[in-house]
Design a protein around this motif. Structure first.
Motif, PDB file in Angstrom:
ATOM      1  N   SER A   2       3.903  68.298  28.336  1.00 48.24           N
ATOM      2  CA  SER A   2       3.629  67.201  29.256  1.00 48.24           C
ATOM      3  C   SER A   2       4.821  66.935  30.164  1.00 48.24           C
ATOM      4  CB  SER A   2       3.303  65.926  28.465  1.00 48.24           C
ATOM      5  OG  SER A   2       3.100  64.848  29.331  1.00 48.24           O
ATOM      6  N   THR A   3       4.559  66.742  31.436  1.00 50.49           N
ATOM      7  CA  THR A   3       5.608  66.403  32.394  1.00 50.49           C
ATOM      8  C   THR A   3       5.527  64.920  32.724  1.00 50.49           C
ATOM      9  OG1 THR A   3       4.238  66.762  34.351  1.00 50.49           O
ATOM     10  CG2 THR A   3       5.343  68.706  33.399  1.00 50.49           C
ATOM     11  N   ILE A   4       6.518  64.434  33.435  1.00 49.77           N
ATOM     12  CA  ILE A   4       6.495  63.024  33.827  1.00 49.77           C
ATOM     13  C   ILE A   4       5.310  62.747  34.745  1.00 49.77           C
ATOM     14  CG2 ILE A   4       8.013  63.336  35.831  1.00 49.77           C
ATOM     15  CD1 ILE A   4       9.242  60.578  35.071  1.00 49.77           C
ATOM     16  N   PHE A   5       4.871  63.762  35.487  1.00 51.57           N
ATOM     17  CA  PHE A   5       3.712  63.565  36.351  1.00 51.57           C
ATOM     18  C   PHE A   5       2.450  63.304  35.524  1.00 51.57           C
ATOM     19  CE2 PHE A   5       6.191  66.848  38.955  1.00 51.57           C
ATOM     20  CZ  PHE A   5       6.958  65.863  39.567  1.00 51.57           C
ATOM     21  N   ASP A   6       2.324  64.037  34.432  1.00 52.19           N
ATOM     22  CA  ASP A   6       1.181  63.816  33.536  1.00 52.19           C
ATOM     23  C   ASP A   6       1.255  62.424  32.907  1.00 52.19           C
ATOM     24  OD1 ASP A   6       0.150  66.407  33.909  1.00 52.19           O
ATOM     25  OD2 ASP A   6       1.518  67.218  32.407  1.00 52.19           O
ATOM     26  N   GLU A   7       2.462  62.018  32.562  1.00 53.01           N
ATOM     27  CA  GLU A   7       2.638  60.702  31.951  1.00 53.01           C
ATOM     28  C   GLU A   7       2.259  59.596  32.930  1.00 53.01           C
ATOM     29  OE1 GLU A   7       6.359  60.078  29.734  1.00 53.01           O
ATOM     30  OE2 GLU A   7       6.705  62.227  29.908  1.00 53.01           O
ATOM     31  N   ILE A   8       2.658  59.776  34.198  1.00 51.61           N
ATOM     32  CA  ILE A   8       2.305  58.792  35.228  1.00 51.61           C
ATOM     33  C   ILE A   8       0.795  58.743  35.395  1.00 51.61           C
ATOM     34  CG2 ILE A   8       2.422  58.245  37.695  1.00 51.61           C
ATOM     35  CD1 ILE A   8       5.260  59.477  37.675  1.00 51.61           C
ATOM     36  N   LYS A   9       0.189  59.909  35.490  1.00 52.92           N
ATOM     37  CA  LYS A   9      -1.267  59.982  35.662  1.00 52.92           C
ATOM     38  C   LYS A   9      -1.975  59.263  34.526  1.00 52.92           C
ATOM     39  CE  LYS A   9      -4.998  63.356  36.246  1.00 52.92           C
ATOM     40  NZ  LYS A   9      -5.314  64.801  36.362  1.00 52.92           N
ATOM     41  N   GLU A  22       7.921  51.646  34.471  1.00 53.62           N
ATOM     42  CA  GLU A  22       8.976  52.338  33.712  1.00 53.62           C
ATOM     43  C   GLU A  22       9.098  53.800  34.145  1.00 53.62           C
ATOM     44  OE1 GLU A  22       9.447  53.936  29.161  1.00 53.62           O
ATOM     45  OE2 GLU A  22       8.669  51.899  29.416  1.00 53.62           O
ATOM     46  N   LEU A  23       7.965  54.454  34.335  1.00 55.13           N
ATOM     47  CA  LEU A  23       7.981  55.862  34.730  1.00 55.13           C
ATOM     48  C   LEU A  23       8.465  56.035  36.172  1.00 55.13           C
ATOM     49  CD1 LEU A  23       4.642  56.954  33.047  1.00 55.13           C
ATOM     50  CD2 LEU A  23       6.948  57.706  32.401  1.00 55.13           C
ATOM     51  N   ALA A  24       8.109  55.095  37.042  1.00 51.57           N
ATOM     52  CA  ALA A  24       8.602  55.145  38.414  1.00 51.57           C
ATOM     53  C   ALA A  24      10.122  54.999  38.437  1.00 51.57           C
ATOM     54  CB  ALA A  24       7.942  54.051  39.249  1.00 51.57           C
ATOM     55  N   GLU A  25      10.632  54.129  37.592  1.00 54.15           N
ATOM     56  CA  GLU A  25      12.087  53.951  37.502  1.00 54.15           C
ATOM     57  C   GLU A  25      12.758  55.223  36.971  1.00 54.15           C
ATOM     58  OE1 GLU A  25      12.207  50.480  35.061  1.00 54.15           O
ATOM     59  OE2 GLU A  25      12.120  49.088  36.777  1.00 54.15           O
ATOM     60  N   ARG A  26      12.073  55.927  36.062  1.00 54.07           N
ATOM     61  CA  ARG A  26      12.593  57.198  35.554  1.00 54.07           C
ATOM     62  C   ARG A  26      12.630  58.251  36.658  1.00 54.07           C
ATOM     63  NH1 ARG A  26       9.450  59.628  30.721  1.00 54.07           N
ATOM     64  NH2 ARG A  26      10.562  61.460  31.502  1.00 54.07           N
ATOM     65  N   VAL A  27      11.622  58.246  37.513  1.00 53.20           N
ATOM     66  CA  VAL A  27      11.580  59.186  38.641  1.00 53.20           C
ATOM     67  C   VAL A  27      12.846  59.049  39.480  1.00 53.20           C
ATOM     68  CG1 VAL A  27      10.432  59.681  40.840  1.00 53.20           C
ATOM     69  CG2 VAL A  27       9.071  59.393  38.757  1.00 53.20           C
ATOM     70  N   ASP A  75       5.343  50.395  44.255  1.00 52.64           N
ATOM     71  CA  ASP A  75       6.305  49.431  44.801  1.00 52.64           C
ATOM     72  C   ASP A  75       7.729  49.824  44.424  1.00 52.64           C
ATOM     73  OD1 ASP A  75       4.340  47.935  45.978  1.00 52.64           O
ATOM     74  OD2 ASP A  75       4.295  46.367  44.457  1.00 52.64           O
ATOM     75  N   VAL A  76       7.901  50.360  43.220  1.00 58.61           N
ATOM     76  CA  VAL A  76       9.227  50.799  42.775  1.00 58.61           C
ATOM     77  C   VAL A  76       9.716  51.972  43.624  1.00 58.61           C
ATOM     78  CG1 VAL A  76      10.524  51.797  40.847  1.00 58.61           C
ATOM     79  CG2 VAL A  76       8.858  49.989  40.419  1.00 58.61           C
ATOM     80  N   LEU A  77       8.792  52.856  43.991  1.00 59.19           N
ATOM     81  CA  LEU A  77       9.164  54.074  44.724  1.00 59.19           C
ATOM     82  C   LEU A  77       9.191  53.888  46.241  1.00 59.19           C
ATOM     83  CD1 LEU A  77       7.124  56.799  42.794  1.00 59.19           C
ATOM     84  CD2 LEU A  77       9.543  56.225  42.544  1.00 59.19           C
ATOM     85  N   GLU A  78       8.762  52.727  46.692  1.00 60.34           N
ATOM     86  CA  GLU A  78       8.589  52.520  48.129  1.00 60.34           C
ATOM     87  C   GLU A  78       9.862  52.818  48.927  1.00 60.34           C
ATOM     88  OE1 GLU A  78       6.641  49.203  51.135  1.00 60.34           O
ATOM     89  OE2 GLU A  78       6.777  48.801  48.996  1.00 60.34           O
ATOM     90  N   GLU A  79      11.000  52.375  48.415  1.00 59.17           N
ATOM     91  CA  GLU A  79      12.249  52.545  49.160  1.00 59.17           C
ATOM     92  C   GLU A  79      12.635  54.014  49.303  1.00 59.17           C
ATOM     93  OE1 GLU A  79      16.902  51.061  48.959  1.00 59.17           O
ATOM     94  OE2 GLU A  79      15.350  49.906  47.944  1.00 59.17           O
TER      95      GLU A  79
END
Length: 215
Positions: A2-9, A22-27, A75-79
């Protein structure tokens, strides 16, 4: 594996808002490509929920929870997305300002429309209830939205939809935005009478209308 993309999905499909954040912050912390995180994670998840809804395998609460989780993570990734980080560019399907008109405090129908628009890939800016014409326009101008969606659930507040169109005309802004309306007492004829660009009876129809207007 599993990748972080799968976890986000999976977080989006499960409607887990806290985990999406939490996962967006990890990204960001792990310098993962944010564009891929959006495309393979957030959009992948919301598209899966959207298909489940279309096939009758998911219910409105599922869609709304998934939409809220997606919004929280995005929203976390917006910037970093705005800064152009990541391979390629991320583009949503269009920006839409959504709200209930002045004098009206109903929001369930509006919230359903917002959730389904989000699940269809639109960037939705929900300004809430009891909003004046200038509030819709100010937000649309701020975020660069092309569509303004105005809901009215009372016969006494329908006139505020007309006021919105008139406000745009009076300020020479009518050509800048597409105006769509909806709500229990409204109709296609009412939309035509006030000069709106479209009317939708249901949330599903609102999604299709927005796709047509931005095609």
């Amino acid at each position: 594996m599993s990748t972080i993309f799968d976890e986000i999905k999976d977080a989006i499909v499960d409607g887990d808002e806290d985990l999406a954040v939490e996962l967006a912050e990890r990204v960001i912390a792990e310098k993962v490509d944010p564009v891929q995180a959006v495309q393979l994670g957030f959009i992948g998840g919301i598209e899966e929920v959207g298909k489940a809804w279309t096939n009758g395998e998911a219910f409105l609460p599922d869609v709304m929870m998934a939409a809220d989780a997606m919004k929280a993570g995005m929203d976390v990734l917006e910037e970093v997305l705005a800064a152009g980080e990541g391979e390629g560019g991320y583009e949503d399907k269009g920006k839409i300002v959504l709200g209930t008109v002045e004098g009206d405090i109903h929001d369930i129908g509006k919230n359903i429309v917002g959730a389904l628009l989000t699940s269809a890939g639109f960037k939705v800016y929900d300004i809430g209830i009891d909003q004046k014409a200038e509030d819709f326009v100010a937000k649309a101008d701020e975020v660069g939205a092309k569509i303004i969606a105005a809901s009215a659930l009372l016969t006494t507040t329908m006139k505020s939809q007309k006021t919105l169109v008139e406000y745009l005309n009076d300020n020479n802004l009518r050509d800048k935005y597409k105006i769509i309306i909806g709500g229990g007492p409204t109709s296609a004829k009412w939309g035509e009478d006030i000069g709106a660009d479209g009317w939708a009876e249901t949330a599903d129809e609102a999604v299709e209308l927005c796709k047509q207007l931005l095609a």
